[in-house]
Design a protein around this motif. Sequence first.
Motif, PDB file in Angstrom:
ATOM      1  N   GLY A  35     -11.703   5.192   5.317  1.00 25.62           N
ATOM      2  CA  GLY A  35     -10.920   6.505   5.561  1.00 25.62           C
ATOM      3  C   GLY A  35      -9.428   6.863   4.896  1.00 25.62           C
ATOM      4  O   GLY A  35      -8.845   7.598   3.263  1.00 25.62           O
ATOM      5  N   LEU A  36      -9.074   5.828   5.857  1.00 26.86           N
ATOM      6  CA  LEU A  36      -7.113   5.913   5.430  1.00 26.86           C
ATOM      7  C   LEU A  36      -6.583   5.424   3.735  1.00 26.86           C
ATOM      8  O   LEU A  36      -6.241   5.646   2.639  1.00 26.86           O
ATOM      9  N   GLU A  37      -7.584   4.387   3.738  1.00 33.29           N
ATOM     10  CA  GLU A  37      -7.360   3.089   3.023  1.00 33.29           C
ATOM     11  C   GLU A  37      -7.909   4.400   1.175  1.00 33.29           C
ATOM     12  O   GLU A  37      -7.026   3.922   0.003  1.00 33.29           O
ATOM     13  N   GLU A  38      -8.621   5.290   1.789  1.00 34.11           N
ATOM     14  CA  GLU A  38      -8.678   5.901   0.747  1.00 34.11           C
ATOM     15  C   GLU A  38      -7.496   6.622   0.302  1.00 34.11           C
ATOM     16  O   GLU A  38      -7.467   7.190  -1.187  1.00 34.11           O
ATOM     17  N   PHE A  39      -7.565   6.466   0.562  1.00 35.82           N
ATOM     18  CA  PHE A  39      -5.916   7.711  -0.081  1.00 35.82           C
ATOM     19  C   PHE A  39      -4.392   6.542  -0.272  1.00 35.82           C
ATOM     20  O   PHE A  39      -3.164   7.685  -0.498  1.00 35.82           O
ATOM     21  N   GLN A  40      -4.173   5.308  -0.434  1.00 38.61           N
ATOM     22  CA  GLN A  40      -4.093   4.380  -0.441  1.00 38.61           C
ATOM     23  C   GLN A  40      -4.083   3.250  -1.860  1.00 38.61           C
ATOM     24  O   GLN A  40      -4.711   3.057  -2.016  1.00 38.61           O
ATOM     25  N   GLN A  41      -2.481   3.210  -2.719  1.00 40.33           N
ATOM     26  CA  GLN A  41      -2.993   2.718  -3.959  1.00 40.33           C
ATOM     27  C   GLN A  41      -1.965   1.008  -3.659  1.00 40.33           C
ATOM     28  O   GLN A  41      -1.365   1.146  -2.231  1.00 40.33           O
ATOM     29  N   VAL A  42      -3.137   0.396  -4.244  1.00 45.90           N
ATOM     30  CA  VAL A  42      -2.203  -1.269  -4.305  1.00 45.90           C
ATOM     31  C   VAL A  42      -1.380  -1.471  -4.867  1.00 45.90           C
ATOM     32  O   VAL A  42      -1.599  -1.624  -6.282  1.00 45.90           O
ATOM     33  N   LYS A  43      -0.288  -1.898  -4.211  1.00 43.44           N
ATOM     34  CA  LYS A  43       0.538  -2.373  -5.525  1.00 43.44           C
ATOM     35  C   LYS A  43       1.331  -4.017  -5.649  1.00 43.44           C
ATOM     36  O   LYS A  43       1.535  -4.209  -4.124  1.00 43.44           O
ATOM     37  N   GLY A  44       1.339  -4.157  -6.467  1.00 43.08           N
ATOM     38  CA  GLY A  44       1.416  -5.936  -6.345  1.00 43.08           C
ATOM     39  C   GLY A  44       3.013  -5.766  -7.070  1.00 43.08           C
ATOM     40  O   GLY A  44       3.843  -5.616  -7.712  1.00 43.08           O
ATOM     41  N   LEU A  45       3.946  -6.546  -6.406  1.00 38.16           N
ATOM     42  CA  LEU A  45       5.055  -7.037  -6.402  1.00 38.16           C
ATOM     43  C   LEU A  45       5.291  -8.584  -7.166  1.00 38.16           C
ATOM     44  O   LEU A  45       4.687  -9.496  -5.970  1.00 38.16           O
ATOM     45  N   ARG A  93       1.095  -1.203   0.063  1.00 40.92           N
ATOM     46  CA  ARG A  93       0.416  -0.134  -0.174  1.00 40.92           C
ATOM     47  C   ARG A  93       1.306   1.140   0.107  1.00 40.92           C
ATOM     48  O   ARG A  93       2.294   1.098   0.941  1.00 40.92           O
ATOM     49  N   GLU A  94       0.702   2.337  -0.981  1.00 41.37           N
ATOM     50  CA  GLU A  94       1.615   2.814  -1.066  1.00 41.37           C
ATOM     51  C   GLU A  94       0.588   4.591  -1.200  1.00 41.37           C
ATOM     52  O   GLU A  94      -0.279   4.843  -1.756  1.00 41.37           O
ATOM     53  N   PRO A  95       0.871   5.474  -0.897  1.00 38.42           N
ATOM     54  CA  PRO A  95       0.901   7.186  -0.635  1.00 38.42           C
ATOM     55  C   PRO A  95       0.522   6.987  -2.818  1.00 38.42           C
ATOM     56  O   PRO A  95       0.952   6.864  -3.373  1.00 38.42           O
ATOM     57  N   TYR A  96      -0.121   8.027  -3.056  1.00 36.46           N
ATOM     58  CA  TYR A  96      -1.025   8.632  -4.052  1.00 36.46           C
ATOM     59  C   TYR A  96       0.164   9.462  -4.539  1.00 36.46           C
ATOM     60  O   TYR A  96       0.550   9.966  -5.606  1.00 36.46           O
ATOM     61  N   GLY A  97       0.447  10.629  -3.420  1.00 39.83           N
ATOM     62  CA  GLY A  97       1.407  11.636  -3.889  1.00 39.83           C
ATOM     63  C   GLY A  97       0.977  12.877  -3.337  1.00 39.83           C
ATOM     64  O   GLY A  97       0.846  12.891  -2.660  1.00 39.83           O
TER      65      GLY A  97
END
Length: 497
Positions: free
Chosen positions: A474-484, A148-152
Motif C-alpha cells: 500500500g505504501l509503494e502504491e504512492f511511490q514512483q520509481v526513478k533510475g539514475l 523511490r519518490e512521491p507522485y505529488g
Amino acid sequence: MHANEHDTGPDHRATVHKDTFYVNGRWAPSHGTRQVVVTDPATEEPLGYVTLGDVTDVEAAVDAARQAAPGWARTPVPERAALLRAVAAELTARHDEIAQLETAEIGTPIGLSRRAHAGSPIHFFGSAAHLIERAEPDRTIPGATILREPYGVVGAITPWSYPLHQSAAKIAPALAAGNTVVHKPSEVTPLGAYALAEAIHSAGLPPGVFNMVMGDGPTVGARIAGHPDVDLVSFTGSTRAGIQVATAAAATVKKVSLELGGKSPAVILPGAPLEPALRQALRSGFLNSGQTGMALTRILVERGRLAEAEAIVQEVVAGFVVGDPSAPDTDYGPLVSRAQQETVQGYIRRGRKEGLRLLTGGPDRPAALSRGYYLPLTVFSDVPSHSALVTDEIFGPVLVIQAYDTVDDAVGLANRTPYGLCAGVWGATRAEAVAVARRIRAGQVFIDGAGFNPRVPFGGYKRSGTGREHGRYGLEEFQQVKGLVFDDGAGRAPADG
C-alpha cells in the motif's frame, strides 16, 4: 447514513451543521449551496446536515496541495513519521467518540465501529509511520541508483461503507510517502470525515499537505479525478463509479488505483468441517449488514451436503441478532439508507419471482423493528449461476448457496464472475485449501476462516480493480520509481556494451 437533497433548509431537529471544508490548513466556507441531511438509519431521525462543495472548492484544495507538495516531499522521513504518529494519537484520544458517531451515522453495531471505524485509522497512521521509517533506501545496482519518490498530489475518493477505515488506508501511506492529499469523502456518511480532518489539523501537519472537500461524485469527485494538477487518484467504491473515475482521469494520463466491487465465493471443500465453515462464511457475508466489498456472498458446498448445509444455515442465522446498533449484543444493524434498503429489497423480490428457494429472511423489515432501514438476514439456496443474485454485487444482507459436484466444478463456479476481490476456502487439510486457493482468481483468499489482516496487500483482479492497499504494498502504491543511470567512465552506460 442517509443523505438526501435538502432544498428548504435544515430540519429543526438537526444537531450538526457542517458548511466548511479543510483547505490549506484552515476551515474555509463552501462555495456550494446544496445541502444534504445526514440521517440515523436506525431511527430515521436527522443527525444534521452538510453543505456540498463545487469545482471552486476543488480548485482551492488542489492549488493548496500543489503548493505544499515540494516542501512536504523534502520533509525528512523522521519528521513525517512523527506527524503521522501525532495523528494516530489524536484519533486514539477520540476513539470512543468516533465509534459512537459512526454507529449513529452508518448503523454499524458499536463493537464493529470500535474495531473498524475508530480502531483501523489509528492502525493505518501508526503503521504508515513505521513503514516509511523502514522503507527500502535508495538502491544501488551496477551503473545506476534506484530511487523511490512521491507522485505529488494524490486525490483520495472514499465510500460510505467503511469511511474512516478506507480513508486512512489511502491518506496515511500517501502522506508517509511524501505526497500531499485532496480527500473527497462520501457525502452519505460525512461526519466521521470531519473528525478525521480535525485530528489531522490538531496533529500540526503543514498547511496544504492535507485537504478535504465534501461533495458528490459527478461534481467534486469528477473534477478531482480529471484535474491536471492531481498526479494520482485512488478510489474505492462501486465498479460503475470506478469506471467513471478512470474515464475522467484518462485525459491527464495519471495513475489510477481502484478498489471496486466484489462477489466473493466461500468454497467449502469435501471433508471440511461444515458447521464452523458455514458459521464463518455467514459472518463474513453479513458483516456490516452485507455492506462490505470483501464479503463472502456466494457459499459453495458439495451437492451431497447441500441439505445438511441448508439446515445449519437456518439454525445459525436464527441465532444472529438484528437490531439497535448501539446495543452491545446486536450482531447486525440497519442498512445505511432508505435507498440502499429499497435496492436490496428489489433483489430479494427478484429472487422470489425467479422461484429461488428462500431459506431465511425476505424483503420486509423485521416485525420487531418499527422503524429504521432494517432488513432480515436473507439466504437463497441452490441458485443458478445466471441469476442476478449470483452475478450482481447486492451490497446488503443477501447471500446465496450454490452446489457443486467436483472440486474442479467448485473452482469453476468460484471464478465464474466478473469480480475478483476476495474468496474463502475451507478444506479437510490446509494443503488442500491452499491448492484450491491458488486456482481462484482473486486478490486475497482467506484460508480456513482466517480473518482480515491489515498487513496483507488488498485489492482485486478483473473488475474488482487495480492496485493494492495496506502494508508495504500500500505504501509503494504512492511511490514512483526513478533510475539514475551513470556513465561507466568510457563514454557509455554499462548496459550499452
